[in-house]
Design a protein around this motif. Structure first.
Motif, mmCIF file in Angstrom:
data_model
loop_
_atom_site.group_PDB
_atom_site.id
_atom_site.type_symbol
_atom_site.label_atom_id
_atom_site.label_comp_id
_atom_site.label_asym_id
_atom_site.label_seq_id
_atom_site.Cartn_x
_atom_site.Cartn_y
_atom_site.Cartn_z
ATOM 1 N N UNK A 1 0.836 -1.204 0.000
ATOM 2 C CA UNK A 1 0.000 0.000 0.000
ATOM 3 C C UNK A 1 0.870 1.252 0.000
ATOM 4 N N UNK A 2 0.613 2.220 -0.904
ATOM 5 C CA UNK A 2 1.394 3.459 -0.930
ATOM 6 C C UNK A 2 1.233 4.272 0.354
ATOM 7 N N UNK A 3 0.064 4.196 0.987
ATOM 8 C CA UNK A 3 -0.148 4.907 2.248
ATOM 9 C C UNK A 3 0.798 4.368 3.320
ATOM 10 N N UNK A 4 0.894 3.050 3.410
ATOM 11 C CA UNK A 4 1.784 2.429 4.390
ATOM 12 C C UNK A 4 3.231 2.830 4.130
ATOM 13 N N UNK A 5 3.646 2.803 2.868
ATOM 14 C CA UNK A 5 5.022 3.148 2.521
ATOM 15 C C UNK A 5 5.353 4.588 2.907
ATOM 16 N N UNK A 6 4.452 5.517 2.600
ATOM 17 C CA UNK A 6 4.702 6.927 2.904
ATOM 18 C C UNK A 6 4.678 7.196 4.404
ATOM 19 N N UNK A 7 3.714 6.605 5.100
ATOM 20 C CA UNK A 7 3.658 6.787 6.553
ATOM 21 C C UNK A 7 4.919 6.257 7.208
ATOM 22 N N UNK A 8 5.327 5.072 6.814
ATOM 23 C CA UNK A 8 6.503 4.454 7.411
ATOM 24 C C UNK A 8 7.746 5.283 7.138
ATOM 25 N N UNK A 9 7.873 5.778 5.914
ATOM 26 C CA UNK A 9 9.026 6.599 5.549
ATOM 27 C C UNK A 9 9.110 7.852 6.418
ATOM 28 N N UNK A 10 8.004 8.534 6.585
ATOM 29 C CA UNK A 10 8.026 9.786 7.342
ATOM 30 C C UNK A 10 8.213 9.538 8.836
#
Length: 523
Positions: free
Chosen positions: A265-274
């Motif tokens: 999920x792109x949401x998971x990837x972005x949240x985790x990155x930030x």
């Protein structure tokens, strides 16, 4: 997939991502926030329903506080309760304030408890302490035991009031953070509605036997019992796991509750990155004794100033009607015990309806605009209450108008301030100081509440309506301070908000970023 780094504006030499709010998505599909990755996300999908269940367990922590607020206020209008324990105008304020004093004492270890052992443990341990306090109150046969139970209950309440909102804001899906986090404080009224209407119904029992006021004291343990039953079935927050260096566990939680089970999920990837960029694995949250990060930098002091404003302007708005509504009604010429209890009971469903209505507007209008309008309306409402109270002698209609404007005040307050009291502090505090910052805010709230709980019965008895003038001026000052200093957090994820506070003027930076966002949308 767009990233928050793809569109950056610079305010006071600080890079800020001009995030498009959830209400702007229909107009700007090229926006740059995390929520853009799923612009048409279904709020009723299966993973979200599970998330709401987890959050509701934390919401019960707010109900814990709500039970006490109106339980004691209603009991103070019951003659058999007052005479049994020998409660007088001279000691009534102290008995009520002991709950607050317990809150103050608990603030010393509420933050470290939630940081070291997790948000779930803080909620569970606090609930155990609350149950002990409720049992002491319900079985008390003298004033000393009743007062001891109130102190212990307050001690446990601050533990759950620190861990609960931290859990909610860290678990909430970014697009719906305003609504989901604001709902925490709104659930305060679940407790008040049950307690006030229970007391009102029991008042119809002839003779008012002891069990009719012992039962409401015992029912105060109900939300804590429910938290203990279900807290073991909910996950710890992903941000707490990252703070402990457990990245895979954090990703697993994000995937299940934010990514609908999709590990890509792109949401998971972005949240985790930030989260990985911002959360330190050796921050102050790992040192239970270290509160320095609330004060050791300009941005930290600004954040702490904002939560102090929420604490004092949200507490010194009016004498706590939950404790003293019967007394205020008597001052306005309403002497019937049953009528006083009914008026006390009516305020809670009215406030809850107002708070739930205001949730959505937190994201539509923004935190600043709502709080400024609310504080202004509160000041005007108190002015009317003061004028009516001063002129109500021999004029029952005037006294009735004064009581009506108490309800107007409560609606205006609950619409904006009730959601903001849990939402805004959790947004402006960084992860590494969130639990301690919330504990510090609870300390300030309770220091303010000691004054606002202990002083009103004496002041109203001696100065009558003149005492309310202080609240007229204070609420007006609150509107001015919010206008001059408050940062707008609408439409940003927690990590993006951190960048706002690195600007020389965070308020200016937040408003400039909002303007830039609107320009991008129009473009």
């Amino acid at each position: 997939m767009s990233s928050s780094k793809d569109s950056i504006v610079h305010v006071d030499d600080v890079a800020v991502a001009p995030t498009i709010s959830s209400d702007d998505k229909a107009y700007d599909p090229e926006g740059s926030s995390i929520t853009d990755s799923e612009p048409d996300v279904n709020p009723l999908r299966r993973s979200f329903l599970k998330l709401y269940g987890c959050l509701f367990v934390a919401y019960l922590c707010s109900a814990t506080n709500g039970f006490d607020a109106n339980t004691f206020g209603g009991l103070s209008a019951i003659d058999t309760f007052v005479s049994y324990f020998g409660i007088t105008p001279d000691n009534q304020g102290l008995v009520a304030a002991l709950y607050v004093i317990g809150n103050v004492a608990g603030c010393l270890f509420a933050g470290p408890c939630a940081d070291k052992y997790g948000r779930r443990f803080g909620m569970a341990f606090g609930s155990v302490v609350c149950i002990v306090g409720a049992v002491m109150q319900a079985t008390a046969h003298n004033l000393s035991t009743l007062m001891g139970g109130r102190f212990i209950l307050g001690l446990g309440a601050v533990l759950v009031q620190t861990a609960g909102p931290a859990y909610v804001v860290e678990m909430a899906y970014p697009k719906y953070r305003g609504v989901l986090t604001g709902a925490f404080q709104s659930c305060f009224f679940l407790g008040t509605i049950v307690s006030t209407w229970l007391e009102y119904g029991l008042n119809f029992i002839p003779g008012t036997p002891q069990w009719t006021w012992r039962l409401p004291l015992a029912i105060q343990a109900l939300p804590s019992v429910l938290v203990l039953m279900f807290v073991w079935f909910i996950p710890e927050t992903p941000r707490w796991y990252i703070g402990q260096g457990k990245v895979e566990k954090a990703k697993e939680i994000l995937t299940e509750f934010h990514g609908d089970g999709d590990p890509n999920s792109p949401v998971v990837a972005l949240e985790l990155e930030e989260m990985l960029e911002v959360i330190s694995k050796d921050g102050a949250d790992k040192r239970w004794w270290d509160f320095r990060e609330l004060f050791n930098s300009r941005s930290a002091r600004y954040r702490t100033f904002l939560i102090a404003c929420i604490a004092f302007f949200g507490t010194w708005d009016l004498p706590p009607t939950s404790y003293y509504f019967p007394l205020m009604a008597k001052t306005a010429g309403i002497t019937s015990e049953r009528t006083q209890l009914l008026l006390n009971a009516l305020q809670t469903p009215i406030m809850m309806a107002a708070a739930l209505t205001g949730l959505r507007w937190q994201d539509r209008l923004g935190r600043r605009k709502l709080l400024i309008a609310s504080s202004t309306g509160m000041s005007l409402s108190v002015a009317v209450i003061t004028a009516c109270t001063a002129q109500q002698a021999g004029r029952p209609v005037v006294g009735g108008v004064g009581i009506a404007f108490v309800y107007v005040f409560l609606v205006v307050f609950a619409f904006a301030w009730t959601p903001a009291q849990s939402l805004y502090p959790t947004e402006v505090l960084a992860f590494n100081t969130r639990a301690k910052g919330l504990a510090f805010m609870n300390l300030l709230v309770n220091v303010a509440s000691v004054f606002n709980t202990y002083v009103p019965p004496v002041a109203i008895a001696r100065a009558s309506w003149r005492f309310y003038i202080f609240y007229i001026l204070w609420d007006a000052l609150g509107a001015l301070v919010i206008y001059l200093t408050f940062v707008e957090t609408k439409g940003r994820n927690l990590e993006e908000i951190d960048h706002i506070f690195e600007a020389k003027n965070p308020k200016k930076a937040s408003l400039e970023a909002v303007k830039q966002t609107k320009k991008q949308r129009r473009g």
